[in-house]
Motif scaffolding. Structure first.
Motif, PDB file in Angstrom:
ATOM      1  N   SER A 112       0.837  -1.197   0.000  1.00  0.00           N
ATOM      2  CA  SER A 112       0.000   0.000   0.000  1.00  0.00           C
ATOM      3  C   SER A 112       0.873   1.249   0.000  1.00  0.00           C
ATOM      4  O   SER A 112       2.030   1.209   0.420  1.00  0.00           O
ATOM      5  CB  SER A 112      -0.930   0.024   1.227  1.00  0.00           C
ATOM      6  OG  SER A 112      -0.191   0.172   2.422  1.00  0.00           O
ATOM      7  N   THR A 113       0.296   2.333  -0.462  1.00  0.00           N
ATOM      8  CA  THR A 113       1.026   3.596  -0.538  1.00  0.00           C
ATOM      9  C   THR A 113       0.866   4.384   0.765  1.00  0.00           C
ATOM     10  O   THR A 113      -0.114   4.190   1.492  1.00  0.00           O
ATOM     11  CB  THR A 113       0.489   4.468  -1.694  1.00  0.00           C
ATOM     12  OG1 THR A 113      -0.877   4.795  -1.418  1.00  0.00           O
ATOM     13  CG2 THR A 113       0.604   3.756  -3.031  1.00  0.00           C
ATOM     14  N   PRO A 114       1.789   5.292   1.060  1.00  0.00           N
ATOM     15  CA  PRO A 114       1.651   6.123   2.253  1.00  0.00           C
ATOM     16  C   PRO A 114       0.368   6.969   2.255  1.00  0.00           C
ATOM     17  O   PRO A 114      -0.157   7.286   3.315  1.00  0.00           O
ATOM     18  CB  PRO A 114       2.898   7.020   2.218  1.00  0.00           C
ATOM     19  CG  PRO A 114       3.917   6.188   1.509  1.00  0.00           C
ATOM     20  CD  PRO A 114       3.118   5.460   0.444  1.00  0.00           C
ATOM     21  N   ASP A 115      -0.150   7.303   1.067  1.00  0.00           N
ATOM     22  CA  ASP A 115      -1.382   8.098   1.029  1.00  0.00           C
ATOM     23  C   ASP A 115      -2.648   7.249   1.150  1.00  0.00           C
ATOM     24  O   ASP A 115      -3.753   7.779   1.111  1.00  0.00           O
ATOM     25  CB  ASP A 115      -1.427   9.007  -0.206  1.00  0.00           C
ATOM     26  CG  ASP A 115      -1.541   8.247  -1.512  1.00  0.00           C
ATOM     27  OD1 ASP A 115      -1.294   7.023  -1.524  1.00  0.00           O
ATOM     28  OD2 ASP A 115      -1.869   8.879  -2.536  1.00  0.00           O
ATOM     29  N   GLY A 116      -2.486   5.932   1.333  1.00  0.00           N
ATOM     30  CA  GLY A 116      -3.643   5.110   1.676  1.00  0.00           C
ATOM     31  C   GLY A 116      -4.323   4.332   0.573  1.00  0.00           C
ATOM     32  O   GLY A 116      -5.511   4.016   0.684  1.00  0.00           O
ATOM     33  N   ARG A 117      -3.617   3.997  -0.490  1.00  0.00           N
ATOM     34  CA  ARG A 117      -4.191   3.162  -1.552  1.00  0.00           C
ATOM     35  C   ARG A 117      -3.501   1.809  -1.558  1.00  0.00           C
ATOM     36  O   ARG A 117      -2.292   1.727  -1.347  1.00  0.00           O
ATOM     37  CB  ARG A 117      -4.010   3.822  -2.919  1.00  0.00           C
ATOM     38  CG  ARG A 117      -4.844   5.076  -3.117  1.00  0.00           C
ATOM     39  CD  ARG A 117      -4.579   5.764  -4.455  1.00  0.00           C
ATOM     40  NE  ARG A 117      -3.185   6.235  -4.513  1.00  0.00           N
ATOM     41  CZ  ARG A 117      -2.236   5.719  -5.310  1.00  0.00           C
ATOM     42  NH1 ARG A 117      -2.513   4.745  -6.147  1.00  0.00           N
ATOM     43  NH2 ARG A 117      -1.013   6.200  -5.292  1.00  0.00           N
ATOM     44  N   TYR A 118      -4.280   0.772  -1.805  1.00  0.00           N
ATOM     45  CA  TYR A 118      -3.675  -0.555  -1.954  1.00  0.00           C
ATOM     46  C   TYR A 118      -3.121  -0.694  -3.363  1.00  0.00           C
ATOM     47  O   TYR A 118      -3.805  -0.370  -4.336  1.00  0.00           O
ATOM     48  CB  TYR A 118      -4.707  -1.664  -1.716  1.00  0.00           C
ATOM     49  CG  TYR A 118      -4.995  -1.909  -0.267  1.00  0.00           C
ATOM     50  CD1 TYR A 118      -4.031  -2.474   0.569  1.00  0.00           C
ATOM     51  CD2 TYR A 118      -6.228  -1.584   0.274  1.00  0.00           C
ATOM     52  CE1 TYR A 118      -4.291  -2.703   1.910  1.00  0.00           C
ATOM     53  CE2 TYR A 118      -6.498  -1.809   1.613  1.00  0.00           C
ATOM     54  CZ  TYR A 118      -5.524  -2.372   2.418  1.00  0.00           C
ATOM     55  OH  TYR A 118      -5.785  -2.592   3.745  1.00  0.00           O
ATOM     56  N   LEU A 119      -1.899  -1.147  -3.465  1.00  0.00           N
ATOM     57  CA  LEU A 119      -1.303  -1.457  -4.758  1.00  0.00           C
ATOM     58  C   LEU A 119      -1.560  -2.913  -5.108  1.00  0.00           C
ATOM     59  O   LEU A 119      -1.787  -3.257  -6.261  1.00  0.00           O
ATOM     60  CB  LEU A 119       0.213  -1.208  -4.714  1.00  0.00           C
ATOM     61  CG  LEU A 119       0.659   0.216  -4.403  1.00  0.00           C
ATOM     62  CD1 LEU A 119       2.164   0.263  -4.189  1.00  0.00           C
ATOM     63  CD2 LEU A 119       0.235   1.142  -5.534  1.00  0.00           C
ATOM     64  N   LEU A 120      -1.503  -3.772  -4.084  1.00  0.00           N
ATOM     65  CA  LEU A 120      -1.658  -5.202  -4.283  1.00  0.00           C
ATOM     66  C   LEU A 120      -2.195  -5.821  -2.998  1.00  0.00           C
ATOM     67  O   LEU A 120      -1.767  -5.445  -1.912  1.00  0.00           O
ATOM     68  CB  LEU A 120      -0.291  -5.831  -4.597  1.00  0.00           C
ATOM     69  CG  LEU A 120      -0.225  -7.345  -4.563  1.00  0.00           C
ATOM     70  CD1 LEU A 120       0.022  -7.866  -5.960  1.00  0.00           C
ATOM     71  CD2 LEU A 120       0.859  -7.831  -3.619  1.00  0.00           C
ATOM     72  N   VAL A 121      -3.150  -6.719  -3.135  1.00  0.00           N
ATOM     73  CA  VAL A 121      -3.594  -7.548  -2.015  1.00  0.00           C
ATOM     74  C   VAL A 121      -3.722  -8.976  -2.534  1.00  0.00           C
ATOM     75  O   VAL A 121      -4.041  -9.177  -3.708  1.00  0.00           O
ATOM     76  CB  VAL A 121      -4.935  -7.083  -1.393  1.00  0.00           C
ATOM     77  CG1 VAL A 121      -4.831  -5.657  -0.871  1.00  0.00           C
ATOM     78  CG2 VAL A 121      -6.095  -7.210  -2.359  1.00  0.00           C
ATOM     79  N   ALA A 178      -9.656  -1.558  -5.885  1.00  0.00           N
ATOM     80  CA  ALA A 178     -10.507  -0.676  -6.683  1.00  0.00           C
ATOM     81  C   ALA A 178     -11.501   0.083  -5.803  1.00  0.00           C
ATOM     82  O   ALA A 178     -11.817   1.240  -6.078  1.00  0.00           O
ATOM     83  CB  ALA A 178     -11.260  -1.485  -7.739  1.00  0.00           C
ATOM     84  N   GLU A 179     -11.986  -0.556  -4.732  1.00  0.00           N
ATOM     85  CA  GLU A 179     -13.006   0.067  -3.885  1.00  0.00           C
ATOM     86  C   GLU A 179     -12.444   0.851  -2.705  1.00  0.00           C
ATOM     87  O   GLU A 179     -13.070   1.792  -2.233  1.00  0.00           O
ATOM     88  CB  GLU A 179     -13.976  -1.000  -3.375  1.00  0.00           C
ATOM     89  CG  GLU A 179     -14.872  -1.531  -4.478  1.00  0.00           C
ATOM     90  CD  GLU A 179     -16.027  -2.357  -3.941  1.00  0.00           C
ATOM     91  OE1 GLU A 179     -16.363  -2.222  -2.748  1.00  0.00           O
ATOM     92  OE2 GLU A 179     -16.582  -3.125  -4.740  1.00  0.00           O
ATOM     93  N   VAL A 180     -11.279   0.466  -2.215  1.00  0.00           N
ATOM     94  CA  VAL A 180     -10.688   1.149  -1.055  1.00  0.00           C
ATOM     95  C   VAL A 180      -9.707   2.199  -1.565  1.00  0.00           C
ATOM     96  O   VAL A 180      -8.609   1.877  -1.994  1.00  0.00           O
ATOM     97  CB  VAL A 180      -9.975   0.152  -0.113  1.00  0.00           C
ATOM     98  CG1 VAL A 180      -9.311   0.896   1.045  1.00  0.00           C
ATOM     99  CG2 VAL A 180     -10.941  -0.904   0.403  1.00  0.00           C
ATOM    100  N   THR A 181     -10.126   3.452  -1.508  1.00  0.00           N
ATOM    101  CA  THR A 181      -9.280   4.535  -2.022  1.00  0.00           C
ATOM    102  C   THR A 181      -8.565   5.300  -0.911  1.00  0.00           C
ATOM    103  O   THR A 181      -7.647   6.067  -1.183  1.00  0.00           O
ATOM    104  CB  THR A 181     -10.106   5.520  -2.869  1.00  0.00           C
ATOM    105  OG1 THR A 181     -11.186   6.005  -2.074  1.00  0.00           O
ATOM    106  CG2 THR A 181     -10.643   4.830  -4.120  1.00  0.00           C
ATOM    107  N   ASP A 182      -9.002   5.111   0.338  1.00  0.00           N
ATOM    108  CA  ASP A 182      -8.341   5.740   1.480  1.00  0.00           C
ATOM    109  C   ASP A 182      -8.408   4.778   2.659  1.00  0.00           C
ATOM    110  O   ASP A 182      -9.431   4.690   3.341  1.00  0.00           O
ATOM    111  CB  ASP A 182      -8.987   7.072   1.836  1.00  0.00           C
ATOM    112  CG  ASP A 182      -8.230   7.832   2.917  1.00  0.00           C
ATOM    113  OD1 ASP A 182      -7.358   7.230   3.594  1.00  0.00           O
ATOM    114  OD2 ASP A 182      -8.508   9.019   3.108  1.00  0.00           O
ATOM    115  N   ILE A 183      -7.321   4.061   2.882  1.00  0.00           N
ATOM    116  CA  ILE A 183      -7.267   3.036   3.922  1.00  0.00           C
ATOM    117  C   ILE A 183      -7.640   3.607   5.288  1.00  0.00           C
ATOM    118  O   ILE A 183      -8.378   2.984   6.042  1.00  0.00           O
ATOM    119  CB  ILE A 183      -5.863   2.388   3.963  1.00  0.00           C
ATOM    120  CG1 ILE A 183      -5.612   1.596   2.671  1.00  0.00           C
ATOM    121  CG2 ILE A 183      -5.692   1.505   5.179  1.00  0.00           C
ATOM    122  CD1 ILE A 183      -4.175   1.141   2.490  1.00  0.00           C
ATOM    123  N   SER A 184      -7.145   4.790   5.621  1.00  0.00           N
ATOM    124  CA  SER A 184      -7.386   5.344   6.959  1.00  0.00           C
ATOM    125  C   SER A 184      -8.873   5.570   7.213  1.00  0.00           C
ATOM    126  O   SER A 184      -9.333   5.433   8.345  1.00  0.00           O
ATOM    127  CB  SER A 184      -6.601   6.634   7.192  1.00  0.00           C
ATOM    128  OG  SER A 184      -7.032   7.641   6.331  1.00  0.00           O
TER     129      SER A 184
END
Length: 158
Positions: free
Chosen positions: A21-30, A48-54
């Motif tokens: 995941s990126t520091p800004d909160g997007r998953y790159l790979l799961v 695709a659905e989770v655009t902000d993990i926090s």
């Protein structure tokens, strides 16, 4: 089977959740295990659905801030336990082990790690704590009853 195929197999069929995941909160790979753990149909649907993990995943968004601070200062987290929100809104407890991946300039470009669902363990721990509290209350009640009985005997004798 090539070396690359073996690595892909490990990620695809792992029991633990694996992510980048990126520091800004997007998953790159799961991997499929993480997608299932969080209630998603596939490892494609979740990023695709989770655009902000926090906001979407962390029950307490301040945990994400703590995670990022640890990654910046320590470069890793080991056994970080917290609650996450699944796609359907229910919550689970997880334990996370992750590391920061940096570019040549030393900047964090993404995180990668493993996630284990520890909800069952947390429930057992909660039940144990409740049982210990009830046991302590029972002991206090028995002591109180004995003290009251002793007081009655002393009062009666006087």
């Amino acid at each position: 089977m090539t070396e690359l195929e073996r690595y892909q197999s490990i990620v695809q069929y792992a029991v633990e959740g694996i992510f980048q995941s990126t520091p800004d909160g997007r998953y790159l790979l799961v991997n499929p295990a993480l997608a299932r753990m969080y209630g998603y149909e596939s490892p494609v649907e979740m990023p695709a659905e989770v655009t902000d993990i926090s906001k979407s995943v962390y029950v307490d968004p301040t945990v994400r801030d703590n995670f990022k601070q640890l990654m910046e200062s320590e470069g890793k987290v080991t056994g970080l336990e917290y609650q996450v929100r699944r796609k359907d809104g229910t919550t689970i407890w997880i334990s996370e082990h992750a590391r920061a991946v940096r570019n040549e300039a030393g900047q964090v470009i993404y995180y990668e790690g493993f996630v284990e669902d520890i909800t069952h363990r947390k429930r057992i721990e909660d039940q144990l704590r409740q049982s210990q509290k009830m046991d302590a209350v029972g002991r206090l009640d028995r002591k109180s009853t004995r003290l009251n009985s002793s007081h009655l005997v002393i009062s009666y004798a006087v």
